[in-house]
Each structure stands twice: as structure tokens, then as C-alpha cells.
Motif scaffolding. Structure first.
Motif, PDB file in Angstrom:
ATOM      1  N   GLN A  39       0.811  -1.216   0.000  1.00  0.00           N
ATOM      2  CA  GLN A  39       0.000   0.000   0.000  1.00  0.00           C
ATOM      3  C   GLN A  39       0.849   1.274   0.000  1.00  0.00           C
ATOM      4  N   LYS A  40       2.194   1.075   0.175  1.00  0.00           N
ATOM      5  CA  LYS A  40       3.135   2.200   0.242  1.00  0.00           C
ATOM      6  C   LYS A  40       2.755   3.186   1.350  1.00  0.00           C
ATOM      7  N   SER A  41       2.158   2.671   2.422  1.00  0.00           N
ATOM      8  CA  SER A  41       1.744   3.536   3.524  1.00  0.00           C
ATOM      9  C   SER A  41       1.909   2.825   4.862  1.00  0.00           C
ATOM     10  N   VAL A  42       2.106   3.611   5.900  1.00  0.00           N
ATOM     11  CA  VAL A  42       2.240   3.076   7.245  1.00  0.00           C
ATOM     12  C   VAL A  42       1.506   4.015   8.201  1.00  0.00           C
ATOM     13  N   VAL A  43       0.835   3.426   9.188  1.00  0.00           N
ATOM     14  CA  VAL A  43       0.081   4.195  10.166  1.00  0.00           C
ATOM     15  C   VAL A  43       0.923   4.317  11.439  1.00  0.00           C
ATOM     16  N   ILE A  44       1.207   5.546  11.847  1.00  0.00           N
ATOM     17  CA  ILE A  44       2.035   5.763  13.037  1.00  0.00           C
ATOM     18  C   ILE A  44       1.196   6.343  14.179  1.00  0.00           C
ATOM     19  N   GLY A  45       1.486   5.915  15.395  1.00  0.00           N
ATOM     20  CA  GLY A  45       0.829   6.469  16.574  1.00  0.00           C
ATOM     21  C   GLY A  45       1.775   7.437  17.266  1.00  0.00           C
ATOM     22  N   PHE A  46       1.272   8.611  17.656  1.00  0.00           N
ATOM     23  CA  PHE A  46       2.099   9.591  18.355  1.00  0.00           C
ATOM     24  C   PHE A  46       1.249  10.340  19.376  1.00  0.00           C
ATOM     25  N   ALA A  47       1.925  11.044  20.298  1.00  0.00           N
ATOM     26  CA  ALA A  47       1.210  11.661  21.419  1.00  0.00           C
ATOM     27  C   ALA A  47       1.367  13.176  21.482  1.00  0.00           C
ATOM     28  N   ASN A  48       1.767  13.804  20.380  1.00  0.00           N
ATOM     29  CA  ASN A  48       1.915  15.257  20.330  1.00  0.00           C
ATOM     30  C   ASN A  48       2.868  15.762  21.409  1.00  0.00           C
ATOM     31  N   GLU A  49       4.044  15.173  21.465  1.00  0.00           N
ATOM     32  CA  GLU A  49       5.042  15.516  22.467  1.00  0.00           C
ATOM     33  C   GLU A  49       6.307  16.026  21.792  1.00  0.00           C
ATOM     34  N   LYS A  50       6.582  17.305  21.964  1.00  0.00           N
ATOM     35  CA  LYS A  50       7.839  17.864  21.442  1.00  0.00           C
ATOM     36  C   LYS A  50       8.999  17.359  22.288  1.00  0.00           C
ATOM     37  N   PRO A  51      10.153  17.086  21.659  1.00  0.00           N
ATOM     38  CA  PRO A  51      10.504  17.214  20.237  1.00  0.00           C
ATOM     39  C   PRO A  51      10.413  15.879  19.493  1.00  0.00           C
ATOM     40  N   TYR A  52       9.701  14.902  20.067  1.00  0.00           N
ATOM     41  CA  TYR A  52       9.710  13.543  19.513  1.00  0.00           C
ATOM     42  C   TYR A  52       8.728  13.365  18.361  1.00  0.00           C
ATOM     43  N   VAL A  94      -1.712   9.021  13.640  1.00  0.00           N
ATOM     44  CA  VAL A  94      -2.870   8.902  14.520  1.00  0.00           C
ATOM     45  C   VAL A  94      -2.487   9.506  15.862  1.00  0.00           C
ATOM     46  N   LEU A  95      -3.121  10.614  16.230  1.00  0.00           N
ATOM     47  CA  LEU A  95      -2.837  11.290  17.488  1.00  0.00           C
ATOM     48  C   LEU A  95      -3.623  10.635  18.615  1.00  0.00           C
ATOM     49  N   THR A  96      -2.942  10.363  19.734  1.00  0.00           N
ATOM     50  CA  THR A  96      -3.606   9.775  20.894  1.00  0.00           C
ATOM     51  C   THR A  96      -2.872  10.188  22.164  1.00  0.00           C
ATOM     52  N   ASP A  97      -3.502   9.988  23.319  1.00  0.00           N
ATOM     53  CA  ASP A  97      -2.816  10.250  24.587  1.00  0.00           C
ATOM     54  C   ASP A  97      -1.647   9.289  24.719  1.00  0.00           C
ATOM     55  N   PHE A  98      -0.581   9.725  25.412  1.00  0.00           N
ATOM     56  CA  PHE A  98       0.594   8.877  25.570  1.00  0.00           C
ATOM     57  C   PHE A  98       0.231   7.531  26.190  1.00  0.00           C
ATOM     58  N   GLY A  99      -0.643   7.552  27.189  1.00  0.00           N
ATOM     59  CA  GLY A  99      -1.027   6.323  27.867  1.00  0.00           C
ATOM     60  C   GLY A  99      -1.819   5.361  26.997  1.00  0.00           C
ATOM     61  N   SER A 100      -2.297   5.841  25.855  1.00  0.00           N
ATOM     62  CA  SER A 100      -3.082   4.989  24.950  1.00  0.00           C
ATOM     63  C   SER A 100      -2.265   4.454  23.781  1.00  0.00           C
ATOM     64  N   LEU A 101      -0.985   4.791  23.722  1.00  0.00           N
ATOM     65  CA  LEU A 101      -0.159   4.380  22.582  1.00  0.00           C
ATOM     66  C   LEU A 101      -0.014   2.862  22.490  1.00  0.00           C
ATOM     67  N   ILE A 102       0.419   2.231  23.577  1.00  0.00           N
ATOM     68  CA  ILE A 102       0.618   0.774  23.541  1.00  0.00           C
ATOM     69  C   ILE A 102      -0.701   0.037  23.357  1.00  0.00           C
ATOM     70  N   PRO A 103      -1.774   0.389  24.089  1.00  0.00           N
ATOM     71  CA  PRO A 103      -3.059  -0.265  23.816  1.00  0.00           C
ATOM     72  C   PRO A 103      -3.509  -0.089  22.373  1.00  0.00           C
ATOM     73  N   GLY A 104      -3.272   1.103  21.807  1.00  0.00           N
ATOM     74  CA  GLY A 104      -3.669   1.357  20.419  1.00  0.00           C
ATOM     75  C   GLY A 104      -2.875   0.519  19.438  1.00  0.00           C
ATOM     76  N   LEU A 105      -1.581   0.353  19.703  1.00  0.00           N
ATOM     77  CA  LEU A 105      -0.736  -0.495  18.847  1.00  0.00           C
ATOM     78  C   LEU A 105      -1.220  -1.931  18.884  1.00  0.00           C
TER      79      LEU A 105
END
Length: 283
Positions: free
Chosen positions: A33-46, A77-88
Motif C-alpha cells: 500500500q506504500k503507507s504506514v500508520v504511526i501512533g504519536f502523542a503530540n510531544e515535542k521534540p519527539y 494517529v494522534l492519541t494520549d501517551f497512555g493509549s499508545l501501547i493499547p492502540g498499537l
């Protein structure tokens, strides 16, 4: 057959469509699909949003590694930091690119790629440091002191291991909320990684906040703690981890890794050593 396909679609519709009956791995599907879905938590500078785009140390590393694999479309996909692993684990995204620390507890849930950086913690307080806080131990010794921290962040365990009580910790969803609480005097301090703290304070324009320049890094089990961050995948996605590690090693050897993270406030002393994620998880 129609019902089965429909159920698969409904279960995976919020993330990547994964038709497991085909036997195709998540990596192969991403390549197709030439695409990948990434999860992040809106945390600078990461990993964070700026002017409608997602960028940051972890995101830019991922973009370069995936591009070399022909995967050019990054879907954040923006999510709370605590939801990153459950979301993955739930399949909402293929990889966490949020500068997440490698810890033994997290190693039980996800497969980390090799380290991207090696950094220390930071602490900000109200201007003038009225409570004279220079370490987590200082917080523990003042029961009326409250520190804001992102829910699910490693700093929670660092503070508790240093003697800080649960009722001294104010959990927040993101960094801007933590800084806003400190700036208004509703907490006595905020803690996060050093680069993250500097980045958020530069953008927050918090006039009543200052960084504790002589902050003492936490010592746990007799060792000074340093945070080692990496991308995280589902344990079954071993081929995804391998291509990521291979790409990261090439960036490190060529100097491209430093060139990628330096614009986000990282220095050469923040570059990772030779320790692998597998070795860190066994500690």
C-alpha cells in the motif's frame, strides 16, 4: 463468507485493514500500500503537529527509514501517551513513533526497535524555585509539593522510586496542559525528558516558569537513570523491526541519524550507544 469479511473490516476499520487469512505480514501490507500508520502523542521534540503536519525526532527518523523501503505515505494517529501501547496492540497503527523509553515492563507488551537517543530528565518550576526543588528526592521530602506529568510517562515510576507519593503527582494528557498548570501556580513543577522540556517551554511562552538547571538525575537501584528511546512495534511484526533496525544502523553509521535529530535540540552526547533493544529489555 460475506459476514466474515464484514467483521474483519469493522474490527480493523479504525486502523490498517489487515486480512489475516491472506497470510500477508504487516510489513508486506505496508509495502503493497506504500503507507504506514504511526501512533504519536503530540510531544515535542519527539512527535508533534505543527502547521498541520506531523514532525519531530522520531517521526523524521521513521520517514527516512520507511522511504528507503518504498513506504512513502505516513498516516499519523494522534492519541494520549497512555493509549499508545493499547492502540498499537489493538491495530490502530503499525508503529509507535513517540520517542518512547525502552523499559522492562513495556518490553513485555511491544517489540522495540534499537535506540534512537540516550537522554536525561528535566524539571521546571515556578520562577525563582520557591520550594528549592533540585531532584525528585526534594519533591518526596516536601509532601505538600505537586508535580505534573503526562499519564503513562516513565517519569511517574522514576518519582515513585524516589519516594514521591501518588497524591503528589498530577497526571495530565499532554505537555501543554502540564506547563499551563505550572504557569498558573496550580502545581509546583513539571517533569519530562530534558529535550522535551526545553522544546515545550520555548513554544509555551510561560512567563512564570523556569528550568532547574542543576537538576539531579534520579538514581534507581544505585544507577543514574538515562532515558533510551525507540520506535515500538507489535511483537509478531519481527520483519518490521528488522528493516527498521537495519535502516537505523545505516543512518547511525553515515551520520544521518545525528543530522536528523540535531534540529530538534539533540546533541552528539544524546546519540545512542551500541546497546540493542534486546539487551536493554533483559536488564
Amino acid at each position: 463468507m460475506f459476514i466474515l469479511v464484514l467483521l474483519i473490516f469493522l474490527v480493523t476499520g479504525c486502523g490498517r485493514l489487515q486480512f489475516f487469512s491472506s497470510g500477508e505480514s504487516a510489513l508486506q501490507e505496508a509495502k503493497d500500500q506504500k503507507s504506514v500508520v504511526i501512533g504519536f502523542a503530540n510531544e515535542k521534540p519527539y512527535a508533534y503537529q505543527e502547521d498541520g503536519k506531523v514532525t519531530g525526532e522520531a517521526v523524521e527518523i521513521a520517514k527516512k527509514i520507511f522511504k528507503n523501503q518504498g513506504i512513502t505515505n505516513i498516516k499519523p494517529v494522534l492519541t494520549d501517551f497512555g493509549s499508545l501501547i493499547p492502540g498499537l496492540k489493538a491495530g490502530r497503527f503499525d508503529v509507535i513513533t513517540a520517542g518512547m523509553y525502552i523499559t522492562p515492563e513495556r518490553c513485555k507488551q511491544v517489540a522495540f526497535a534499537n535506540p534512537e537517543y540516550n537522554i536525561g530528565e528535566g524539571l521546571a518550576v515556578q520562577k525563582g524555585n520557591p520550594k528549592d526543588i533540585h531532584s525528585y528526592k526534594d519533591v518526596a521530602n516536601q509532601p505538600d509539593t505537586t508535580i505534573a506529568v503526562m499519564k503513562g510517562a516513565i517519569e511517574e515510576s522514576y518519582m515513585k522510586d524516589s519516594g514521591v507519593k501518588e497524591n503528589q503527582i498530577k497526571f495530565v494528557a499532554d505537555q501543554p496542559t502540564a506547563v499551563a498548570l505550572l504557569n498558573s501556580g496550580r502545581v509546583d513543577g513539571v517533569t519530562m525528558t530534558g529535550p522535551s522540556l526545553l522544546a515545550i517551554l520555548q513554544s509555551a511562552k510561560a512567563k512564570n516558569v523556569s528550568v532547574v538547571e542543576d537538576f539531579k538525575q534520579p538514581i534507581i537501584d544505585g544507577k543514574e537513570i538515562k532515558g533510551i528511546g525507540a520506535a515500538a512495534f507489535r511483537p509478531e511484526d519481527k520483519d518490521f523491526v528488522k528493516i527498521y533496525n537495519d535502516g537505523l544502523a545505516q543512518m547511525k553509521e553515515s551520520g544521518e541519524l545525528y543530522d536528523t535529530i540535531h534540529p530538534f535540540g539533540f546533541t552528539k552526547k544524546d546519540l545512542p550507544g551500541d546497546e540493542t533493544a534486546e539487551e536493554i529489555c533483559k536488564q
